[in-house]
Design a protein around this motif. Structure first.
Motif, PDB file in Angstrom:
ATOM      1  N   VAL A 181     -21.175   7.049  42.018  1.00 30.78           N
ATOM      2  CA  VAL A 181     -21.325   7.730  40.731  1.00 30.78           C
ATOM      3  C   VAL A 181     -20.088   8.568  40.437  1.00 30.78           C
ATOM      4  N   VAL A 182     -19.623   9.297  41.435  1.00 34.45           N
ATOM      5  CA  VAL A 182     -18.430  10.127  41.244  1.00 34.45           C
ATOM      6  C   VAL A 182     -17.238   9.254  40.851  1.00 34.45           C
ATOM      7  N   ARG A 183     -17.077   8.145  41.533  1.00 32.72           N
ATOM      8  CA  ARG A 183     -15.911   7.292  41.301  1.00 32.72           C
ATOM      9  C   ARG A 183     -15.992   6.504  39.994  1.00 32.72           C
ATOM     10  N   HIS A 184     -17.174   5.962  39.683  1.00 32.38           N
ATOM     11  CA  HIS A 184     -17.279   5.024  38.573  1.00 32.38           C
ATOM     12  C   HIS A 184     -17.946   5.565  37.317  1.00 32.38           C
ATOM     13  N   ALA A 185     -18.730   6.628  37.414  1.00 29.34           N
ATOM     14  CA  ALA A 185     -19.486   7.084  36.249  1.00 29.34           C
ATOM     15  C   ALA A 185     -19.132   8.493  35.799  1.00 29.34           C
ATOM     16  N   ALA A 186     -18.428   9.250  36.617  1.00 31.77           N
ATOM     17  CA  ALA A 186     -18.158  10.652  36.278  1.00 31.77           C
ATOM     18  C   ALA A 186     -17.383  10.798  34.972  1.00 31.77           C
ATOM     19  N   GLY A 234     -45.920   5.127  53.507  1.00 37.57           N
ATOM     20  CA  GLY A 234     -45.184   4.345  54.488  1.00 37.57           C
ATOM     21  C   GLY A 234     -43.807   3.902  54.037  1.00 37.57           C
ATOM     22  N   TRP A 235     -43.344   4.423  52.911  1.00 35.75           N
ATOM     23  CA  TRP A 235     -42.021   4.073  52.382  1.00 35.75           C
ATOM     24  C   TRP A 235     -41.198   5.330  52.152  1.00 35.75           C
ATOM     25  N   LEU A 236     -39.912   5.205  52.393  1.00 34.47           N
ATOM     26  CA  LEU A 236     -38.943   6.232  52.050  1.00 34.47           C
ATOM     27  C   LEU A 236     -38.123   5.677  50.899  1.00 34.47           C
ATOM     28  N   SER A 237     -38.099   6.400  49.780  1.00 35.85           N
ATOM     29  CA  SER A 237     -37.390   5.923  48.594  1.00 35.85           C
ATOM     30  C   SER A 237     -36.307   6.903  48.198  1.00 35.85           C
ATOM     31  N   LEU A 238     -35.236   6.356  47.657  1.00 36.50           N
ATOM     32  CA  LEU A 238     -34.130   7.151  47.134  1.00 36.50           C
ATOM     33  C   LEU A 238     -33.789   6.620  45.759  1.00 36.50           C
ATOM     34  N   ASP A 239     -33.742   7.512  44.777  1.00 31.34           N
ATOM     35  CA  ASP A 239     -33.261   7.169  43.438  1.00 31.34           C
ATOM     36  C   ASP A 239     -31.995   7.961  43.175  1.00 31.34           C
ATOM     37  N   VAL A 240     -30.954   7.267  42.738  1.00 30.30           N
ATOM     38  CA  VAL A 240     -29.722   7.914  42.312  1.00 30.30           C
ATOM     39  C   VAL A 240     -29.518   7.491  40.864  1.00 30.30           C
ATOM     40  N   ALA A 241     -29.576   8.460  39.957  1.00 26.36           N
ATOM     41  CA  ALA A 241     -29.507   8.177  38.525  1.00 26.36           C
ATOM     42  C   ALA A 241     -28.319   8.903  37.912  1.00 26.36           C
ATOM     43  N   ASP A 242     -27.717   8.252  36.913  1.00 22.59           N
ATOM     44  CA  ASP A 242     -26.614   8.866  36.177  1.00 22.59           C
ATOM     45  C   ASP A 242     -26.677   8.422  34.723  1.00 22.59           C
ATOM     46  N   GLY A 243     -25.781   8.932  33.908  1.00 26.31           N
ATOM     47  CA  GLY A 243     -25.790   8.648  32.484  1.00 26.31           C
ATOM     48  C   GLY A 243     -24.959   7.447  32.056  1.00 26.31           C
ATOM     49  N   ASP A 244     -24.441   6.677  32.991  1.00 27.43           N
ATOM     50  CA  ASP A 244     -23.655   5.484  32.679  1.00 27.43           C
ATOM     51  C   ASP A 244     -24.581   4.280  32.611  1.00 27.43           C
ATOM     52  N   PRO A 245     -24.610   3.548  31.488  1.00 29.64           N
ATOM     53  CA  PRO A 245     -25.561   2.444  31.356  1.00 29.64           C
ATOM     54  C   PRO A 245     -25.177   1.176  32.111  1.00 29.64           C
ATOM     55  N   PHE A 246     -23.963   1.091  32.634  1.00 27.81           N
ATOM     56  CA  PHE A 246     -23.524  -0.134  33.290  1.00 27.81           C
ATOM     57  C   PHE A 246     -24.053  -0.205  34.725  1.00 27.81           C
ATOM     58  N   SER A 248     -32.625  -1.964  44.248  1.00 28.72           N
ATOM     59  CA  SER A 248     -32.746  -2.423  42.866  1.00 28.72           C
ATOM     60  C   SER A 248     -31.979  -1.466  41.960  1.00 28.72           C
ATOM     61  N   ALA A 249     -31.616  -1.960  40.805  1.00 29.67           N
ATOM     62  CA  ALA A 249     -30.937  -1.131  39.803  1.00 29.67           C
ATOM     63  C   ALA A 249     -31.494  -1.510  38.443  1.00 29.67           C
ATOM     64  N   HIS A 250     -31.703  -0.498  37.621  1.00 32.51           N
ATOM     65  CA  HIS A 250     -32.196  -0.776  36.280  1.00 32.51           C
ATOM     66  C   HIS A 250     -31.649   0.258  35.300  1.00 32.51           C
ATOM     67  N   THR A 251     -31.543  -0.177  34.056  1.00 36.18           N
ATOM     68  CA  THR A 251     -31.080   0.737  33.019  1.00 36.18           C
ATOM     69  C   THR A 251     -32.257   1.551  32.523  1.00 36.18           C
ATOM     70  N   ARG A 252     -31.916   2.726  32.039  1.00 34.11           N
ATOM     71  CA  ARG A 252     -32.897   3.628  31.450  1.00 34.11           C
ATOM     72  C   ARG A 252     -32.422   3.936  30.037  1.00 34.11           C
ATOM     73  N   ALA A 253     -33.141   4.752  29.331  1.00 35.28           N
ATOM     74  CA  ALA A 253     -32.759   5.103  27.959  1.00 35.28           C
ATOM     75  C   ALA A 253     -31.356   5.704  27.903  1.00 35.28           C
ATOM     76  N   HIS A 254     -31.008   6.499  28.905  1.00 36.53           N
ATOM     77  CA  HIS A 254     -29.700   7.169  28.893  1.00 36.53           C
ATOM     78  C   HIS A 254     -29.000   6.993  30.230  1.00 36.53           C
ATOM     79  N   GLY A 255     -28.807   5.760  30.655  1.00 38.45           N
ATOM     80  CA  GLY A 255     -28.079   5.531  31.888  1.00 38.45           C
ATOM     81  C   GLY A 255     -28.749   4.505  32.770  1.00 38.45           C
ATOM     82  N   LYS A 256     -28.618   4.719  34.072  1.00 33.69           N
ATOM     83  CA  LYS A 256     -29.166   3.773  35.036  1.00 33.69           C
ATOM     84  C   LYS A 256     -29.696   4.517  36.253  1.00 33.69           C
ATOM     85  N   THR A 257     -30.507   3.804  37.032  1.00 35.23           N
ATOM     86  CA  THR A 257     -31.018   4.298  38.303  1.00 35.23           C
ATOM     87  C   THR A 257     -30.841   3.201  39.339  1.00 35.23           C
ATOM     88  N   VAL A 258     -30.310   3.580  40.491  1.00 30.03           N
ATOM     89  CA  VAL A 258     -30.271   2.684  41.639  1.00 30.03           C
ATOM     90  C   VAL A 258     -31.332   3.198  42.602  1.00 30.03           C
TER      91      VAL A 258
END
Length: 146
Positions: free
Chosen positions: A65-70, A85-97, A129-139
């Motif tokens: 995110v720092v390198r490509h979306a900042a 039984g699952w460990l999940s991590l979401d990393v979201a930013d405002g870049d739609p790509f 997985s990665a998906h777009t949101r209204a204002h960016g994306k989430t991995v």
């Protein structure tokens, strides 16, 4: 500035524990986020192999995110959740790509981060997985704890 939107809740009665941080995507915040995720994982007593994989993943994804979306966003959200039984991590930013794994040549000094994430997660039988949101994306990365 890193602001805890939700402090880690350890062993919540519902069986659902999570921690969330919102920050500006800067190089200085990458190790800080990793340290905070480590504290949450230690508090939840996540097995070492899974915790090490998740710490690698959070470092790579926040650095991406720092390198490509900042340049196009001033926000980065990191959420780690332990439930069912699952460990999940979401990393979201405002870049739609959406990010894509590239095969970097053997002399390149960058370009392997997402491929490393995918390999590490696959080794733990997890999902990326990665998906777009209204204002960016989430991995999203999910790792089983069994």
């Amino acid at each position: 500035m890193l602001t805890p939107a939700l402090t880690p809740r350890l062993r919540a009665p519902s069986g659902h524990s999570s921690a969330h941080w919102s920050l500006t995507p800067t190089v200085e915040h990458v190790p800080l986020v990793r340290a905070r995720v480590r504290v949450a994982l230690e508090g939840w007593r996540i097995p070492a192999e899974v915790a090490d994989t998740m710490l690698l993943v959070v470092s790579e994804l926040t650095a991406n995110v720092v390198r490509h979306a900042a340049g196009v966003t001033d926000r980065l959200r990191v959420t780690v959740t332990f439930t069912g039984g699952w460990l999940s991590l979401d990393v979201a930013d405002g870049d739609p790509f959406l990010p894509r794994a590239r095969c970097a040549d053997s002399f390149a000094e960058s370009g392997r981060g997402l491929a490393i994430v995918e390999l590490a997660v696959a080794h733990c039988r997890g999902e990326v997985s990665a998906h777009t949101r209204a204002h960016g994306k989430t991995v999203r990365v999910r790792l089983p704890l069994s």
